[in-house]
Design a protein around this motif. Sequence first.
Motif, short mmCIF file in Angstrom:
data_model
loop_
_atom_site.label_atom_id
_atom_site.label_comp_id
_atom_site.label_asym_id
_atom_site.label_seq_id
_atom_site.Cartn_x
_atom_site.Cartn_y
_atom_site.Cartn_z
N SER A 96 0.84 -1.20 0.00
CA SER A 96 0.00 0.00 0.00
C SER A 96 0.87 1.24 0.00
CB SER A 96 -0.89 0.02 1.23
OG SER A 96 -1.68 -1.12 1.25
N ASP A 135 -6.01 -0.40 -4.44
CA ASP A 135 -5.43 -0.95 -3.21
C ASP A 135 -6.41 -1.93 -2.59
OD1 ASP A 135 -4.01 -1.55 -1.01
OD2 ASP A 135 -3.86 0.49 -0.22
N GLU A 136 -6.19 -3.20 -2.87
CA GLU A 136 -7.08 -4.26 -2.36
C GLU A 136 -8.55 -3.91 -2.54
OE1 GLU A 136 -6.05 -5.97 1.30
OE2 GLU A 136 -3.93 -5.46 1.15
MG MG Z 1 -2.27 -2.43 2.40
#
Ligand code: MG
Lengths: 251, 536, 500
Positions: A50, A170-171
């Motif tokens: 991240s 991000d995810e």
């Molecule tokens: Mg992360």
Amino acid sequence: MAMDKSGEAIVTCVDVNKWYGDFHVLKGIDLEVTKGEVIVILGPSGSGKSTFIRCINRLEEHQEGQIHVKGTELTHDVRNIAEIRREVGMVFQQFNLFPHLTILENITLAPIHVRKWNKADSEEKAMKWLTRVGIPEQALKYPGQLSGGQQQRVAIARTLTMEPEVILFDEPTSALDPEMISEVLDVMRDLADEGYTMLSVTHEMGFAKTVADRIIFMDGGKIVEMNNPNEFFNNPQHERTKLFLSQILNH
Amino acid sequence: MADIDPNTTGSGNSLTSKLFDIRVIGVIAQIVFVILTILFFAWLARNTVSNLGKLGDAQFACGDGTSDYRCAYNFMRGAAAFEIDEQSIPYDTSDSYWRALLVGALNTLKVSAWGIPLTTIVGVFVGITLLSPNWFVKTISRAYVDLFRNTPLLVQLFMIFFILFAAFLPKVDEAGSLLGIPIYFSNRGVSFPSLEFMPNGQLLRWLLLGGFVVGLIVWYVLSRISYNTGRDTKGPFVFLGILVLSGIIGWLLSGNNPSTQSIAVPDGSAVGVFDDIAPLVEARLGIPLEDVEGALADGSLSADALEVGQLTVCSTLDSAAETNFIEKLVDANIPYDMSRAPSSKRFFREFDAGDCEIAVAETTVFDEGLTAGSVLTLDEPRTVLSIPRFIGRNFIGGGSFSAMFAALLLGLVLNTGASVAEIVRAGIQSVSKGQTEAARALGLSEGQRLRLVVLPQALKVIIPPLISQYLNLIKNSSLAIAIGYADFWSVTNTIVNQSGRALQPILIAMATYLTISLSISSFLNWYNGRVRLKER
Amino acid sequence: MTVNTMKAKRKFDMGTFIRANITKSPLLAIWTVALAAFAFWFVGRSMIARPLLTIPVVIAWAATIIWMVRAEINKTHSPTTLWLKGNLYNSITNALLSLILVVAIIGFLVGFITYAFFNASFSEDPAIAKEVTEAGQLGARWGSVTQNLENLLVFSMKTEMYRIWASIGLLVGLSIPSLIIFRSAKFNRSLIRRILTWLWIASPFIIFFFLRGVGEAGGSNPFYAIDTEQLWGGLLLSLILSVVAIVASFPLGVLLALGRQSKINGVPWWLTYGTAALLTAYLIVTFTLPNLEVAETTGNYIYALLPLLIPLIALFFQKGFKGNVMAGACTVFIECIRGVPLITLLFSGILLLQLFLPDGWEPNKIGRVMVAMTVFSAAYLAENIRGGLQAIPRGQYEAADSLGLSTYTKYTKIVLPQALRIVIPAIVGQFIGLFKDTSLVALVGLSDLLNVARRISSQQNWLTIRTEPFIFIFVVYFVVSYAMAWYSRRLEKQLGVGVR
Ligand SMILES: [Mg+2]
Ligand SMILES: Nc1ncnc2c1ncn2[C@@H]1O[C@H](COP(=O)(O)OP(=O)(O)OP(=O)(O)O)[C@@H](O)[C@H]1O
């Protein structure tokens, strides 16, 4: 430098380093992303995935090395930051829709205030994207009234209406119920097919295998391994990668 | 922008690009902000200087004819020349404004020191009754809390002072005791029994105080042990034990030595020892002392005759020595007339002028200022439980609150108590039902559940807002000015009127309140930080 | 100890009951006996004083207890008996307490009603009022209130009532369409709704214009400027002051909150310390040394050494705020205002404000009080808003940043709208506080509700009459504050289940 030679490179990171206080989070990251490429970043929790992609649009500040997006270097210069943020969109794990605005307002806010398009144009484009992600009928609702999957699709539409050159994920599916994951992944797959440049942190191995052009494996703030999906999954080079894959695939 | 060279960090190092650097922008914005602020204050200062100039040089007189800002506070050393009704240290109109402020500050301290514990008691009690299973209890507490939280404190104070005290409480000579306990409410205030420590009982006082503190510490340590080991360590009993033990030790140690000096007679007085007084007065009145009351009632002794014949006593402030002496006079049926001087200076002036036959004060006062006359030894107990008695026109003995003080205290306690009650209730409720059930499931007794599970968690929620309520109480005590209690702000205001200077006294007052508030809130920040750390 | 525990048992067991209620511990036994004795004494007294009311209460008490206990023993509970058990009689202590309290409440109510109605006089003629109330024992003379009702509510504005009617008219005129438009979803996002919202926002200003007026009297303008210090008063003044304070403090409060919250890069440490060192050195030479030479008193020495505070301030600023001037200044302002009692600010407003203003600016007492209350309110508002800002998740800022929104847009479109919505209940709470605090202006000589009530006792007709006016304003303050608090709680619930 590499970027000049390829001419196609859209994001270039050279020896990017970042510290949180004494903690060295990113240790010399080098990466070049060419236009239309889909990159999936894998790695154990806390490995700095991240942090890395958030450096690309300056949600985090890197302390050493250079990041260029479309030829603009990310420095402390506010004009560069603004320029880069216009060109780099981001989709978050927690959607981060604006709860006090309707879906349509969520999407048109940035086009109107950042791109300076007029309201009618912005709304037209917004509706186009809402249709693309399959929820045009929700335009006048508020985020709280939508399901998680729908919210994430709105977030994608919000990002894409800005017509960015690069999209960071991000995810995007981690906060979703299983039955909603696929509706978001489908949208992402479509985008990849259309040639959008994407950097995605995800734990969806299926998506990584089928869609990614390149897979990056990070651990301890370093890029440990980088390869095409086929090689990466079938013939991992590093011990750390093997361990990670065995852990993931055993599940 | 196309020029990208890895060796340069910017897309150009020109001045303009520096100007767009986010860090530079931050500093520039702040510099602009500082300049604007300075300009604003300079403007205020210029206005102030010109306005002060118009007020004349006297504002900043140095006393030697010159005038300068550095002498702004010199006037504070001048005589205050106003009376203060309530004082816990000697004060006289000839004392300085600083001294007057100190008297006011101590009065604020006094009302806060009484108010904070009482508020806590009221608040905790009502907070618990708000959750009572009894519908009437709950409803009455709720009514109290809502009534006091939704009306202004000032209105409450006025109602307490002008309605409750002035209209409902009896006149001082009609005050009856409260359910047989010698506590007397009258429109002049409250009198109640108190423990008086005589000079030779000081050792006992300090031992008791020390025992109290040590007991509290031991209690705290024991409760930690109990918390960690689950053993019932009987903290409250150990605390009581330590307190009683230190009392006994103090009592034994201070011995039964007869007292030091505490009354003085002028040179040439007929009184040599205490027992001389009774015959003297008896001779003047012409009847046995036991009969005085009866004689007054049936008219055979006129009030005027009593006036002439009775003993005249001078005293300073309200001292233990005075109480002790008066008790003795009353026991011996000796009629007397007492005048209290507000300061020792005035006290000695009156004594020297021959205003009284006997002067009564603490030993130290005589050590300091007695110039003529001799000091008598008086039998004196170490400590007495002094009980107020109505004698003459006033209550003598015991402790007392003036009506102003009592009204202010009552108003502050009821008002703040209502807020504290809500805090306590919310704190208890914040400990979720799940916790209660978990505790029950673990088989903890009701008492253990409260002590080990509910209380520690509730306290974490309760203490920060509780402390800001204490702070509110201190700040709100400044409303004392409305009912004439001489607190810090009220004295400040008097100084403003008396001295014709507004700026300096108000600045002093604000700075003082600010210091108190900031120290309490930094303590609070520290506490919050500590609690948060523990929760990690 | 309670009937609760008994419920678990098959049958009512007298032994268990007694153990739980009386003999469990010696303290409990003493307490129960003492309470019973007190109840006996207390109820007995009441029985003698008010037999007609007390005896039925005691009978009802005994009867309901017997009813409940029978239901408990025979397991024939009805909802009423269950309620009785749960709320009034769940232990001996509570049963006794219920009796004592009900008798006490009756005593209090009877006393109050006798005072306020049966023995009271409603005549505005003081002679009649005196006669009536002195014939009975203790009675209220409500004439003191009714005769002064206008004074209490609007004070001297009673000669300018059309201004008040105009204001009320405006509020009613806005409320009626609002009831329809803000309720139905049909008008969501419609133009008319937006206009109405703006009118609401403008209404305090329009009302202020109605009540204060502008321009000379005598022309065709009915809303000419009036002497507010002479005319405004009573409840009206309290309301005006609190509304002005909250409205005027709003922009200031928002700025202070944002400033205190700001995360801009601070001034670098060398700049702070360098400036502080230079400034201190300069002041020591030009100020401290000359002043030390002539110093005589302790005060003089302290005065001369004041520049030495500069390095301390610099250190505090750099350590506490990381060099962020705005955060530092806003924090200092907020904490200084919150750290002193309102009354000191009011007196400063009255006595000192004039000192800071240039020639020609001479606000009247009401103006000065408004300034003081606004400054006071701004500091508290800033803290409330800051609470709202802290409640905004970081993701909102990140989303705004990632979309490339400018700082200005980020705050005006994303952060503030959400933060302000969160703090509406807190702001209503603060408004209630301000409304109550306006009573303090009575101490600086304005004719607010409290002061008007206070002065009734010096009117020829109502000399020394204090209780009635005070009861009246107590009720007024209570009703207004309680209504607002109730509304705020409702709002809180609505917002809680709302959009988010
Ligand atoms: Mg992360
Ligand atoms: N604001 C911060 N301050 C200090 N340390 C941080 C901060 N943010 C992240 N870290 C640390 O940096 C490291 C990398 O965090 P990052 O969020 O990039 O991990 P990640 O690879 O995304 O993990 P995950 O898969 O759990 O999301 C972690 O060890 C984390 O604890």
